[in-house]
Scaffold this motif. Sequence first.
Motif, PDB file in Angstrom:
ATOM      1  N   VAL A 215       0.840  -1.205   0.000  1.00  0.00           N
ATOM      2  CA  VAL A 215       0.000   0.000   0.000  1.00  0.00           C
ATOM      3  C   VAL A 215       0.873   1.251   0.000  1.00  0.00           C
ATOM      4  O   VAL A 215       0.676   2.179  -0.803  1.00  0.00           O
ATOM      5  CB  VAL A 215      -0.947   0.005   1.224  1.00  0.00           C
ATOM      6  N   LEU A 216       1.860   1.292   0.893  1.00  0.00           N
ATOM      7  CA  LEU A 216       2.722   2.473   0.993  1.00  0.00           C
ATOM      8  C   LEU A 216       3.577   2.658  -0.253  1.00  0.00           C
ATOM      9  O   LEU A 216       3.820   3.791  -0.686  1.00  0.00           O
ATOM     10  CB  LEU A 216       3.606   2.372   2.238  1.00  0.00           C
ATOM     11  N   ASP A 217       4.033   1.546  -0.859  1.00  0.00           N
ATOM     12  CA  ASP A 217       4.797   1.654  -2.108  1.00  0.00           C
ATOM     13  C   ASP A 217       3.929   2.232  -3.225  1.00  0.00           C
ATOM     14  O   ASP A 217       4.393   3.046  -4.038  1.00  0.00           O
ATOM     15  CB  ASP A 217       5.329   0.284  -2.516  1.00  0.00           C
ATOM     16  N   HIS A 218       2.661   1.825  -3.272  1.00  0.00           N
ATOM     17  CA  HIS A 218       1.740   2.367  -4.275  1.00  0.00           C
ATOM     18  C   HIS A 218       1.513   3.862  -4.047  1.00  0.00           C
ATOM     19  O   HIS A 218       1.539   4.657  -4.994  1.00  0.00           O
ATOM     20  CB  HIS A 218       0.416   1.604  -4.215  1.00  0.00           C
ATOM     21  N   VAL A 219       1.305   4.227  -2.786  1.00  0.00           N
ATOM     22  CA  VAL A 219       1.093   5.642  -2.455  1.00  0.00           C
ATOM     23  C   VAL A 219       2.328   6.461  -2.818  1.00  0.00           C
ATOM     24  O   VAL A 219       2.218   7.563  -3.379  1.00  0.00           O
ATOM     25  CB  VAL A 219       0.758   5.791  -0.957  1.00  0.00           C
ATOM     26  N   PHE A 255      -3.532   7.059   3.257  1.00  0.00           N
ATOM     27  CA  PHE A 255      -2.123   7.445   3.183  1.00  0.00           C
ATOM     28  C   PHE A 255      -1.836   8.404   2.025  1.00  0.00           C
ATOM     29  O   PHE A 255      -0.902   9.213   2.113  1.00  0.00           O
ATOM     30  CB  PHE A 255      -1.244   6.207   3.135  1.00  0.00           C
ATOM     31  N   LEU A 256      -2.641   8.350   0.971  1.00  0.00           N
ATOM     32  CA  LEU A 256      -2.519   9.386  -0.060  1.00  0.00           C
ATOM     33  C   LEU A 256      -2.841  10.752   0.529  1.00  0.00           C
ATOM     34  O   LEU A 256      -2.159  11.750   0.251  1.00  0.00           O
ATOM     35  CB  LEU A 256      -3.452   9.081  -1.235  1.00  0.00           C
ATOM     36  N   ASN A 257      -3.880  10.802   1.341  1.00  0.00           N
ATOM     37  CA  ASN A 257      -4.262  12.060   1.977  1.00  0.00           C
ATOM     38  C   ASN A 257      -3.160  12.554   2.906  1.00  0.00           C
ATOM     39  O   ASN A 257      -2.776  13.733   2.883  1.00  0.00           O
ATOM     40  CB  ASN A 257      -5.579  11.862   2.755  1.00  0.00           C
ATOM     41  N   LEU A 258      -2.604  11.649   3.724  1.00  0.00           N
ATOM     42  CA  LEU A 258      -1.566  12.049   4.673  1.00  0.00           C
ATOM     43  C   LEU A 258      -0.284  12.480   3.961  1.00  0.00           C
ATOM     44  O   LEU A 258       0.351  13.471   4.355  1.00  0.00           O
ATOM     45  CB  LEU A 258      -1.272  10.893   5.633  1.00  0.00           C
ATOM     46  N   VAL A 259       0.102  11.749   2.922  1.00  0.00           N
ATOM     47  CA  VAL A 259       1.315  12.108   2.185  1.00  0.00           C
ATOM     48  C   VAL A 259       1.113  13.424   1.433  1.00  0.00           C
ATOM     49  O   VAL A 259       2.032  14.254   1.343  1.00  0.00           O
ATOM     50  CB  VAL A 259       1.723  10.967   1.232  1.00  0.00           C
ATOM     51  N   LYS A 260      -0.083  13.642   0.887  1.00  0.00           N
ATOM     52  CA  LYS A 260      -0.364  14.905   0.197  1.00  0.00           C
ATOM     53  C   LYS A 260      -0.292  16.079   1.177  1.00  0.00           C
ATOM     54  O   LYS A 260       0.265  17.141   0.866  1.00  0.00           O
ATOM     55  CB  LYS A 260      -1.742  14.851  -0.466  1.00  0.00           C
ATOM     56  N   GLY A 272      13.376  19.574   2.007  1.00  0.00           N
ATOM     57  CA  GLY A 272      12.110  18.928   2.358  1.00  0.00           C
ATOM     58  C   GLY A 272      12.179  17.413   2.230  1.00  0.00           C
ATOM     59  O   GLY A 272      12.753  16.884   1.283  1.00  0.00           O
ATOM     60  N   GLU A 273      11.572  16.718   3.195  1.00  0.00           N
ATOM     61  CA  GLU A 273      11.610  15.257   3.179  1.00  0.00           C
ATOM     62  C   GLU A 273      10.335  14.699   3.802  1.00  0.00           C
ATOM     63  O   GLU A 273       9.812  15.226   4.792  1.00  0.00           O
ATOM     64  CB  GLU A 273      12.821  14.738   3.952  1.00  0.00           C
ATOM     65  N   ILE A 274       9.844  13.626   3.196  1.00  0.00           N
ATOM     66  CA  ILE A 274       8.730  12.852   3.749  1.00  0.00           C
ATOM     67  C   ILE A 274       9.266  11.449   4.016  1.00  0.00           C
ATOM     68  O   ILE A 274       9.949  10.865   3.170  1.00  0.00           O
ATOM     69  CB  ILE A 274       7.547  12.786   2.773  1.00  0.00           C
ATOM     70  N   MET A 275       8.959  10.914   5.192  1.00  0.00           N
ATOM     71  CA  MET A 275       9.445   9.575   5.538  1.00  0.00           C
ATOM     72  C   MET A 275       8.272   8.693   5.940  1.00  0.00           C
ATOM     73  O   MET A 275       7.421   9.094   6.746  1.00  0.00           O
ATOM     74  CB  MET A 275      10.459   9.658   6.683  1.00  0.00           C
ATOM     75  N   LEU A 276       8.221   7.496   5.373  1.00  0.00           N
ATOM     76  CA  LEU A 276       7.194   6.507   5.700  1.00  0.00           C
ATOM     77  C   LEU A 276       7.833   5.423   6.553  1.00  0.00           C
ATOM     78  O   LEU A 276       8.881   4.865   6.185  1.00  0.00           O
ATOM     79  CB  LEU A 276       6.616   5.893   4.423  1.00  0.00           C
ATOM     80  N   THR A 277       7.242   5.113   7.713  1.00  0.00           N
ATOM     81  CA  THR A 277       7.797   4.098   8.596  1.00  0.00           C
ATOM     82  C   THR A 277       6.718   3.118   9.031  1.00  0.00           C
ATOM     83  O   THR A 277       5.537   3.478   9.126  1.00  0.00           O
ATOM     84  CB  THR A 277       8.444   4.718   9.849  1.00  0.00           C
ATOM     85  N   THR A 278       7.124   1.888   9.306  1.00  0.00           N
ATOM     86  CA  THR A 278       6.234   0.882   9.883  1.00  0.00           C
ATOM     87  C   THR A 278       6.972   0.215  11.033  1.00  0.00           C
ATOM     88  O   THR A 278       8.197   0.080  11.018  1.00  0.00           O
ATOM     89  CB  THR A 278       5.816  -0.188   8.857  1.00  0.00           C
ATOM     90  N   ALA A 279       6.211  -0.199  12.058  1.00  0.00           N
ATOM     91  CA  ALA A 279       6.827  -0.831  13.225  1.00  0.00           C
ATOM     92  C   ALA A 279       5.785  -1.657  13.962  1.00  0.00           C
ATOM     93  O   ALA A 279       4.572  -1.477  13.769  1.00  0.00           O
ATOM     94  CB  ALA A 279       7.436   0.217  14.154  1.00  0.00           C
ATOM     95  N   TYR A 280       6.263  -2.553  14.799  1.00  0.00           N
ATOM     96  CA  TYR A 280       5.385  -3.375  15.641  1.00  0.00           C
ATOM     97  C   TYR A 280       5.485  -2.854  17.067  1.00  0.00           C
ATOM     98  O   TYR A 280       6.564  -2.804  17.647  1.00  0.00           O
ATOM     99  CB  TYR A 280       5.821  -4.836  15.576  1.00  0.00           C
ATOM    100  N   ARG A 281       4.364  -2.421  17.632  1.00  0.00           N
ATOM    101  CA  ARG A 281       4.329  -1.831  18.969  1.00  0.00           C
ATOM    102  C   ARG A 281       3.333  -2.591  19.838  1.00  0.00           C
ATOM    103  O   ARG A 281       2.173  -2.195  19.961  1.00  0.00           O
ATOM    104  CB  ARG A 281       3.916  -0.363  18.925  1.00  0.00           C
TER     105      ARG A 281
END
Length: 384
Positions: A215-219, A255-260, A272-281
Amino acid sequence: MMKDMTSPSDHAGGTVAMAVLNAIQNPVVMVDESGFVVFANWEAEAFFGASASHLARYRISTFIPFGSPLLALIDQVRERKAPVNEYRVDLSSPRLGQDKLVDLYVAPVLSEPGAVVIVFQERSMADKIDRQLTHRAAARSVTGLASMLAHEIKNPLSGIRGAAQLLEQSAVDEDRALTRLICDETDRIVSLVDRMEVFSDERPVDRMPVNIHSVLDHVKAVAKAGFARNIRVTESYDPSLPAVYANRDQLVQVFLNLVKNAAEAVGDRPDGEIMLTTAYRPGIRLSVAGTREKISLPLEFCVHDNGPGVPLDLLPHLFDPFITTKPNGSGLGLALVAKIIGDHGGIIECDSQNSRTTFRVLMPASKDASLEDASIASSTGPSR
């Protein structure tokens, strides 16, 4: 000589009692009649940054700010011999750290004269739950408004637009611009109502195990081809993350909305930089309306940006409808995001400070273990 209340041999069932207290996810301490710490569970050791044996050498006043309301609460409980609750007590100090807001529960230990037990509830988790409920209430308010608008506004608007088109046919050139303005403004209002009608969709979400990394790669691909083409977008993924139990199309929308939003916040700044992260909490569990079951929300997905940040006065209301920092924004994008995440039984929150903004989404993992391996098929490790 101070009695060591931490010893399991002090009373029958001490080992079990210790295990129970150490399993509690809130700091718990017991102080004797002189104010010395005679018990501290594991969470209390982490909270105060000291071992139980070290804490036991000092009075509780040693570890909290001078003049803290906690000391008065302890005296009040001893005098009344009844428990007391106090909310949003500030324990911030160089020892405990900044922004240390806690809720306190102080109760007497009737078998030990003068002794009291103190339970600390850190406000970070309480505020997270409060924000979740607020976001869902905001979405419900938009739902009712959307239903009303669809019925009471769209029909008259179609009549107004039709009348303007008829007038345009017989209007002189200088009046035709006015009839065109009526049609354009009517179309704009209808478009706004159409966007709000999404909130009135109460059908159950069609969910299945979804690979969040795909999903994130597509976004990211969509963003780099359009609104974020000149912005650096990086990722830091947990390759062992299980599948998320969700609707893929709705996650793409979120995630399109958040990245936009992140791209618009970064703007044209060269760094400027946007970073996408995933983690197990693990460890976050919330009750869900309509069921006694508590849902675990171990999956954390974040969108970070180094834009100017969100104004502090706006931060608590960011997911409310019609709240926006954009000159031409409608304020519905983040409200819709909150509704979608809430419909999935998840939480979304925003942290913004020091030119660093993070939108954090917490969601449940898929229960279908046979499909979880698919979640890591396209992600082999952190990439930059």
